[in-house]
Write an enzyme that holds these catalytic residues in place. Structure first.
Site, short mmCIF file in Angstrom:
data_model
loop_
_atom_site.label_atom_id
_atom_site.label_comp_id
_atom_site.label_asym_id
_atom_site.label_seq_id
_atom_site.Cartn_x
_atom_site.Cartn_y
_atom_site.Cartn_z
N GLY A 30 0.82 -1.21 0.00
CA GLY A 30 0.00 0.00 0.00
C GLY A 30 0.85 1.25 0.00
N SER A 31 0.15 2.39 -0.01
CA SER A 31 0.83 3.68 -0.22
C SER A 31 1.77 4.04 0.93
CB SER A 31 -0.21 4.78 -0.42
OG SER A 31 -1.04 4.91 0.73
N LYS A 98 -7.67 -4.30 7.59
CA LYS A 98 -6.73 -4.20 6.49
C LYS A 98 -7.32 -4.91 5.28
CE LYS A 98 -2.45 -5.24 7.31
NZ LYS A 98 -2.09 -4.19 6.31
N GLY A 99 -6.80 -4.59 4.10
CA GLY A 99 -7.19 -5.33 2.92
C GLY A 99 -7.91 -4.54 1.85
N GLU A 107 -0.86 -10.60 3.68
CA GLU A 107 -0.44 -9.76 4.80
C GLU A 107 -0.61 -10.50 6.12
OE1 GLU A 107 -1.43 -5.35 2.88
OE2 GLU A 107 -2.93 -6.35 4.10
#
Length: 228
Positions: A30-31, A98-99, A107
């Site tokens: 992710g970012s 999350k996800g 993860e």
């Protein structure tokens, strides 16, 4: 770089300061996690770190890690020294959703093996209860997915299959994602058990009791959170 992006990078730098030479490190997706991977690569290039090996939680993170000079290994039964990743929601006790990036299965498989799991995020991800802002991603098998969604709707009536344009979104594992809404007042530990016991469900985006601390970037700087 926007101010928020700069703060996310600062949160990542704070987390990477916990990485030691010789560590096996779980590399998030992710970012915000991207900044952590880049910072580990920078420290390896500068000689501040040596002997670090990464275990990537997605194909994208694997590619980025190799680009910045981090050797990458597959996940195996050995423990990881530390894992650093972002989150879509952070509750006061550091339970997480999350996800939303679609990498929840890899993860969780990676971060459950880490001796220390450190979360990095911006202040918009902090909530008073799980499900306050974010949908809960539930990864489901493609075979019979409509039947699985019916079973899920009996538990969480509101939600939809994630789309990528006109087609269903596919994870790195070739599965689908059902984004469910969690109503207020739900016991998330009981919900996690119920979802994991539902036929067709591969994994959920509930990361409960896993995070040691979180570095959260806001306009006032980076705050360190521990479970309370």
């Amino acid at each position: 770089m926007s101010n928020l992006e700069g703060l996310k990078k600062e949160a990542a730098v704070r987390a990477v300061a916990l990485v030691r030479s010789g560590d096996r490190v779980g590399l998030g997706t992710g970012s915000t996690a991207k900044y952590a991977i880049e910072e580990i690569g920078r420290r390896l290039q500068s000689g501040e770190l040596s002997g670090v090996v990464g275990v990537a939680t997605s194909e994208a993170s694997d590619v980025l890690a190799r680009q910045v000079g981090i050797p990458v290994e597959n996940l195996d039964p050995r423990p990881l020294d530390i894992a650093i990743d972002g989150a879509d929601e952070i509750a006061p006790n550091l339970d997480l959703i999350k996800g939303l990036g679609g990498a929840l299965l890899r993860e969780k498989l990676t971060e459950i093996q880490a001796r220390r799991f450190i979360v990095i995020a911006d202040h918009t991800k902090v909530v008073t209860r799980i499900g306050e802002k974010s949908a809960l991603p539930v990864e489901i098998a493609r075979f019979g997915f409509l039947s699985t969604i019916e079973r899920l709707r009996a538990i969480l009536p509101a939600g939809r299959l994630r789309q990528a344009g006109a087609q269903p979104y596919l994870t790195d594992n070739g599965n689908l994602i059902f984004d469910a809404q969690i109503p207020a007042g739900v016991d998330v530990a009981a919900l996690e058990r119920q979802l994991k016991g539902t036929l067709g469900v591969v994994e959920t985006g509930l990361f409960l009791g896993m995070a040691e601390r979180a570095f959260v970037a806001s306009p006032d700087g980076v705050t360190e959170l521990t479970p309370r």
